[in-house]
Write a protein that holds these residues in place. Structure first.
Motif, PDB file in Angstrom:
ATOM      1  N   THR A 193       0.834  -1.204   0.000  1.00 28.23           N
ATOM      2  CA  THR A 193       0.000   0.000   0.000  1.00 28.23           C
ATOM      3  C   THR A 193       0.864   1.247   0.000  1.00 28.23           C
ATOM      4  O   THR A 193       0.591   2.221  -0.715  1.00 28.23           O
ATOM      5  N   LEU A 194       1.914   1.244   0.810  1.00 29.97           N
ATOM      6  CA  LEU A 194       2.817   2.389   0.858  1.00 29.97           C
ATOM      7  C   LEU A 194       3.424   2.652  -0.517  1.00 29.97           C
ATOM      8  O   LEU A 194       3.485   3.801  -0.980  1.00 29.97           O
ATOM      9  N   ALA A 195       3.858   1.604  -1.211  1.00 27.57           N
ATOM     10  CA  ALA A 195       4.472   1.778  -2.525  1.00 27.57           C
ATOM     11  C   ALA A 195       3.491   2.379  -3.519  1.00 27.57           C
ATOM     12  O   ALA A 195       3.863   3.214  -4.356  1.00 27.57           O
ATOM     13  N   ALA A 196       2.226   1.972  -3.442  1.00 24.99           N
ATOM     14  CA  ALA A 196       1.228   2.531  -4.345  1.00 24.99           C
ATOM     15  C   ALA A 196       1.074   4.034  -4.118  1.00 24.99           C
ATOM     16  O   ALA A 196       0.989   4.814  -5.074  1.00 24.99           O
ATOM     17  N   TYR A 197       1.065   4.467  -2.859  1.00 21.90           N
ATOM     18  CA  TYR A 197       0.918   5.893  -2.570  1.00 21.90           C
ATOM     19  C   TYR A 197       2.170   6.689  -2.921  1.00 21.90           C
ATOM     20  O   TYR A 197       2.102   7.911  -3.125  1.00 21.90           O
ATOM     21  N   LEU A 198       3.313   6.024  -3.019  1.00 19.86           N
ATOM     22  CA  LEU A 198       4.497   6.711  -3.547  1.00 19.86           C
ATOM     23  C   LEU A 198       4.267   7.122  -4.998  1.00 19.86           C
ATOM     24  O   LEU A 198       4.726   8.186  -5.430  1.00 19.86           O
ATOM     25  N   ASN A 199       3.562   6.288  -5.768  1.00 23.14           N
ATOM     26  CA  ASN A 199       3.230   6.676  -7.140  1.00 23.14           C
ATOM     27  C   ASN A 199       2.387   7.945  -7.156  1.00 23.14           C
ATOM     28  O   ASN A 199       2.614   8.857  -7.957  1.00 23.14           O
ATOM     29  N   LEU A 200       1.406   8.021  -6.275  1.00 16.82           N
ATOM     30  CA  LEU A 200       0.547   9.204  -6.239  1.00 16.82           C
ATOM     31  C   LEU A 200       1.342  10.433  -5.819  1.00 16.82           C
ATOM     32  O   LEU A 200       1.190  11.525  -6.392  1.00 16.82           O
ATOM     33  N   TYR A 201       2.190  10.285  -4.828  1.00 14.60           N
ATOM     34  CA  TYR A 201       3.015  11.392  -4.332  1.00 14.60           C
ATOM     35  C   TYR A 201       3.963  11.900  -5.419  1.00 14.60           C
ATOM     36  O   TYR A 201       4.144  13.108  -5.595  1.00 14.60           O
ATOM     37  N   ASP A 202       4.552  10.987  -6.157  1.00 14.08           N
ATOM     38  CA  ASP A 202       5.554  11.369  -7.154  1.00 14.08           C
ATOM     39  C   ASP A 202       4.949  11.931  -8.437  1.00 14.08           C
ATOM     40  O   ASP A 202       5.537  12.825  -9.049  1.00 14.08           O
ATOM     41  N   PHE A 203       3.782  11.413  -8.858  1.00 12.76           N
ATOM     42  CA  PHE A 203       3.332  11.679 -10.222  1.00 12.76           C
ATOM     43  C   PHE A 203       2.038  12.488 -10.336  1.00 12.76           C
ATOM     44  O   PHE A 203       1.722  12.953 -11.432  1.00 12.76           O
ATOM     45  N   ALA A 204       1.287  12.653  -9.266  1.00 11.96           N
ATOM     46  CA  ALA A 204       0.064  13.459  -9.361  1.00 11.96           C
ATOM     47  C   ALA A 204       0.426  14.920  -9.637  1.00 11.96           C
ATOM     48  O   ALA A 204       1.444  15.431  -9.163  1.00 11.96           O
ATOM     49  N   LYS A 205      -0.414  15.603 -10.383  1.00  6.46           N
ATOM     50  CA  LYS A 205      -0.196  17.010 -10.695  1.00  6.46           C
ATOM     51  C   LYS A 205      -1.035  17.930  -9.800  1.00  6.46           C
ATOM     52  O   LYS A 205      -0.607  19.029  -9.467  1.00  6.46           O
ATOM     53  N   ASP A 206      -2.232  17.507  -9.455  1.00  8.93           N
ATOM     54  CA  ASP A 206      -3.128  18.305  -8.619  1.00  8.93           C
ATOM     55  C   ASP A 206      -2.492  18.484  -7.238  1.00  8.93           C
ATOM     56  O   ASP A 206      -2.200  17.496  -6.552  1.00  8.93           O
ATOM     57  N   PRO A 207      -2.248  19.729  -6.795  1.00  6.03           N
ATOM     58  CA  PRO A 207      -1.613  19.946  -5.489  1.00  6.03           C
ATOM     59  C   PRO A 207      -2.374  19.313  -4.325  1.00  6.03           C
ATOM     60  O   PRO A 207      -1.777  18.831  -3.375  1.00  6.03           O
ATOM     61  N   GLU A 208      -3.699  19.331  -4.404  1.00  6.71           N
ATOM     62  CA  GLU A 208      -4.483  18.736  -3.325  1.00  6.71           C
ATOM     63  C   GLU A 208      -4.265  17.230  -3.245  1.00  6.71           C
ATOM     64  O   GLU A 208      -4.192  16.651  -2.155  1.00  6.71           O
TER      65      GLU A 208
END
Length: 670
Positions: A279-294
Motif C-alpha cells: 500500500t505504501l508503494a502505491a501511494y508513492l506513485n501518487l506522491y511522485d506523479f500526481a499534478k493536482d496539489p491537493e
C-alpha cells in the motif's frame, strides 16, 4: 519537549468531497521558517519534468544519489544529511542485490516481480535489456485490445505501469509510450471498475483466478487495501494524464475518502507483515506523479500515516506485535515483507537485509522521506517504559455501519529492551497474529517470543475462545480447555528453565516468566513444512497440551535490567513476590500480581469474545477506548484520536503533527 525549538506550518486544502484536509507539521530546527507556505490552493508545485530531464543514476556512479522527480519542498519531510547518505547506501545495496537477475515474464500479474527486476537492472546499468523488456508485448495483448494492448487490468501490474510510464517513460520508445497514453485514455474514458469487459463481459465466477475472464471489469476489482490503492491511484493518475476529467474527479473523491479513513478509523489491512509495504508503494506513485496539489497533499498524508504506523511495529529489522493478514513468515528479523521495505527508511538493523523487497524500486526512486519524528519512533528513541492503547477497524471498513466503532483493541508496551503487544476482538480471525514479543539481541537485532493455538507451530490465527488481557509487562491468555494445544516460539539461544512450575526463558537482556494454566509440560516439536522450518532454523517450537479443567492458558511476566537488575533477581521476584490466583478458574477468572506490584485480572467472556480485563484495579471499558493510538501516560510517542484526524508523533528531538479532516462519509462503495 523541554528545550525543543519547533517550526509550525499549516497547509489547508480546499473542499474535497465535502471535507477539508489540513496538515500541520512541527519539525526540528533544521527546517528554516522560509519553508512555511500559504494555502496549497495558492501554491504552484514543481511540475513533472519534461522527458529527458529526470536523472536516474546508475550503479557505476556509485555514491551519487538517485534523483527522483522533484516535489515541492513544502511537501517534503527534510532529513539530516547523514540520514540521506545512509539511505542512498542502502539503496545501492538493493540495486546490487537485483542486478542481473532474470526478470521473468509479463503474463497475468507477474509484472509485480518482473517490472521491478527490470527497473533495478536499469539502475544497475543494464539499460537496453531493461527497457526492451519493459516495452515488450504483453502476454494478454489480445485481451487488452481496448487499451492498445497495454495491461491496465491487474493491480500489481498497474503499480509498475505507473512508474514505468511517468519515471522511466523518457527512455521508452516514443511510439510505445504513445500506446500507453492512448490505451490509458480509453481506459479512463469511463470508470473502468466493474465496467463490463469488452470480451468477457461480467466474467464467469465459476472459474478460478483473478483475471478478467473470471471477474469481468476493465480493471482488477479486488478490494484489499493494497490492491485497492494500486487500482485507485493508477486510474486517477492516468485520468489526470489523459484529461478524462470526470473520472479524475471521481477518483480524487475515492482517494480522499480512503486517506480520511486512515486518519479517522484506521486501516482494514492494519499492520500487515505482508501487505503494509504494498500500500505504501502505491501511494508513492501518487506522491511522485500526481499534478493536482491537493492530491499530492493527500498522498503525503497517506505516506506519513503509513510510515508512522509501520514505525510502531518496526524494531531493529523485525516487525512485531499483533497484525492483520499475518502469514506467519515474519517472526524473525527481516522475515516480513514490511520490515524488508521499511528498512530502507529506518535502517537501525544489525543484520544485512537478506532479500530487499521488490517494492523498494518505488522507495529509492521517490522523493518521499518519512518525518524525522517517525524515523525516531521506528528507532525507539522516546521515553520508556511506555504503553500504547491502539484500535483497528474491521476489514471492509467502508461498508455501512463498519465505521461506528473499532473491531480490534490492541495493547503494546515498550520496555527498555523489548516490545510486547497483544490484541482482542469480539470474533475469531484466522489471519490475525494476536501476540508477539520482540526483545533486543546484539547479534541479530531482535529475538521473538510468539504464542498461539492450533496448527503445528506458533502460526497466526485468533481462534475461537482465545481471550487476552495485558497491562504493561503482564499478560494473561485464557481459553476453554479442549484438545487444542498451545504452541510457543522461542530462540534456540534463550536459556530455558522450569522452577516452581514456572517456565523461565532468559533472552540476552530480556527475561520471561511463563506460568502455565492447566497446561502439561512442554515438548519441543519439529515444523513439518521444510521451507518454514528453514526460515525458523534458529528457533525452537514448543508444544503444550491442555489438562483436565474448564479453562487453559498461561500468564506472562517480562523483566529486564531496568526493572530487576539481573536475571537471577528477576527469577526470585517472580517466585517470591508474583502471585497467580486460580481459585476461580472454573468460572474463567485469573488474577495476576507481578513482582513489581502491578495487577492484572481477566474474566473470560463466552458471549462475544471480548473479556473483562481489570488493570491495576481499573476495569478496562472497551466502549471508552476508541482512540487509534493513545499513550497511557505522557504525550508520546504517537497519538491519534478516534475520528479526530490529528496524528502526532513525538520521538527523539522531533515532533510531527498532521491533521486530515473527515470526508462527507467514510462509508462508500469502492
Amino acid at each position: 519537549m523541554k528545550g525543543l525549538s519547533k517550526v509550525s506550518s499549516w497547509i489547508a486544502i480546499a473542499s474535497l468531497a465535502g471535507g477539508v484536509l489540513a496538515c500541520r507539521t512541527n519539525t526540528t530546527p533544521n527546517v528554516s521558517p522560509s519553508t512555511v507556505g500559504p494555502k496549497v490552493s495558492e501554491l504552484t508545485l514543481n511540475a513533472t519534468p519534461a522527458p529527458g530531464t529526470t536523472k536516474l543514476v546508475a550503479a557505476e556512479n556509485s555514491g551519487l544519489p538517485i534523483q527522483p522527480i522533484p516535489v515541492d519542498r513544502r511537501l517534503r519531510n527534510p532529513w539530516p544529511s547523514d540520514w540521506e547518505q545512509e539511505f542512498q547506501q542502502r539503496a545501492q545495496q538493493v540495486i546490487a542485490f537485483y542486478q542481473g537477475k532474470k526478470y521473468g515474464n509479463n503474463k497475468g500479474e507477474n509484472e509485480k516481480r518482473s517490472y521491478p527486476y527490470a527497473m533495478f537492472d536499469f539502475l544497475a546499468g543494464n539499460r537496453d535489456a531493461a527497457i526492451a523488456f519493459l516495452q515488450s508485448e504483453d502476454k494478454q495483448a489480445k485481451d487488452n485490445q481496448h487499451t492498445a494492448g497495454i495491461d491496465y487490468y491487474y493491480s500489481f501490474t498497474l503499480k509498475g505501469q505507473m512508474r514505468k510510464y511517468f519515471l522511466f517513460g523518457q527512455f521508452l520508445d516514443p511510439a510505445y509510450k504513445q500506446r500507453m497514453f492512448e490505451g490509458a485514455k480509453n481506459w479512463t474514458k469511463q470508470d473502468p471498475n466493474r465496467r463490463p469487459h469488452p470480451i468477457y463481459g461480467k466474467g464467469d465466477d465459476s472459474k478460478q483466478g483473478w483475471g478478467p475472464e473470471v471477474r469481468g471489469s476493465w480493471v482488477d476489482n479486488r478490494n484489499t487495501d493494497n490492491l485497492r490503492a494500486m487500482r485507485e491511484i493508477s486510474v486517477y493518475l492516468m485520468a489526470e494524464e489523459t484529461e478524462n476529467e470526470a473520472v479524475r474527479r471521481l477518483y480524487k473523491q475515492k482517494l480522499h475518502r480512503y486517506v480520511s479513513a486512515l486518519y479517522h478509523i484506521g486501516m482494514g489491512e492494519w499492520d500487515s507483515e505482508n501487505y503494509h509495504g504494498h500500500t505504501l508503494a502505491a501511494y508513492l506513485n501518487l506522491y511522485d506523479f500526481a499534478k493536482d496539489p491537493e492530491v499530492k497533499q493527500l498522498a503525503k498524508a497517506a505516506l506519513d500515516w503509513l510510515s508512522a504506523t509501520g514505525a510502531v511495529k518496526y524494531y531493529h529489522g523485525g516487525f512485531g506485535g499483533p497484525s492483520k493478514r499475518d502469514y506467519g513468515k515474519g517472526n524473525v528479523v527481516f522475515g516480513s515483507s514490511a520490515a524488508r521495505l521499511l528498512w530502507l527508511y529506518f535502517g537501525d538493523a544489525t543484520l544485512p537485509n537478506p532479500e530487499p523487497e521488490r517494492d523498494s524500486i518505488h522507495v529509492i526512486t521517490s522523493a518521499y522521506r518519512p518525518p524525522e519524528a517517525v524515523v525516531n519512533l521506528a528507532r525507539k528513541q522516546f521515553a520508556k517504559p511506555t504503553e500504547l492503547l491502539i484500535t483497528h477497524p474491521t476489514y471492509e471498513n467502508w461498508k455501512p455501519g463498519r465505521s461506528d466503532e473499532p473491531a480490534y483493541w490492541e495493547t503494546t508496551f515498550f520496555g527498555q529492551t523489548y516490545q510486547l503487544g497483544s490484541v482482542v476482538s469480539s470474533f475469531k480471525d484466522g489471519d490475525v497474529g494476536p501476540f508477539k514479543l520482540m526483545a533486543q539481541n546484539s547479534q541479530r537485532g531482535v529475538d521473538y517470543f510468539v504464542a498461539n493455538t492450533d496448527g503445528d507451530r506458533a502460526q497466526p490465527g485468533k481462534n475461537r475462545g482465545d481471550q487476552i488481557g495485558q497491562y504493561r509487562n503482564l499478560m494473561i491468555w485464557l481459553r476453554p480447555a479442549s484438545e487444542t494445544p498451545f504452541f510457543f516460539q522461542v530462540p534456540k539461544s534463550a536459556k530455558a528453565e522450569v522452577e516452581d512450575g514456572v517456565w523461565f526463558f532468559q533472552f540476552e537482556n530480556t527475561w520471561l516468566a511463563v506460568s502455565p494454566i492447566n497446561l502439561q509440560p512442554y515438548e519441543e516439536v519439529a515444523i513439518a513444512n521444510k521451507k518454514t522450518a528453514d526460515l525458523y532454523r534458529q528457533e525452537r517450537t514448543l508444544k503444550s497440551v491442555p489438562g483436565d479443567s474448564a479453562y487453559t492458558g498461561f500468564t506472562l511476566e517480562v523483566g529486564e535490567p531496568a526493572t530487576h537488575g539481573r536475571y537471577q533477581q528477576f527469577k526470585q521476584a517472580v517466585k517470591n513476590k508474583s502471585q497467580l490466583n486460580l481459585s476461580r478458574l472454573p468460572q474463567g477468572m485469573v488474577q495476576l500480581r507481578g513482582g513489581t506490584g502491578e495487577t492484572l485480572e481477566l474474566r473470560h467472556n463466552p458471549q462475544n469474545e471480548l473479556p473483562t480485563v481489570v488493570r491495576n484495579g481499573a476495569v478496562y471499558d472497551w466502549e471508552q477506548h476508541f482512540d487509534l493510538y493513545k499513550p497511557t501516560e505522557g504525550n508520546g510517542p504517537i497519538s491519534l484520536g478516534w475520528k479526530q484526524g490529528r496524528l502526532r508523533v513525538v520521538a527523539g528531538n522531533s515532533t510531527f503533527e498532521t491533521q486530515v479532516e473527515a470526508a462527507d462519509t467514510l462509508e462508500v462503495a469502492p
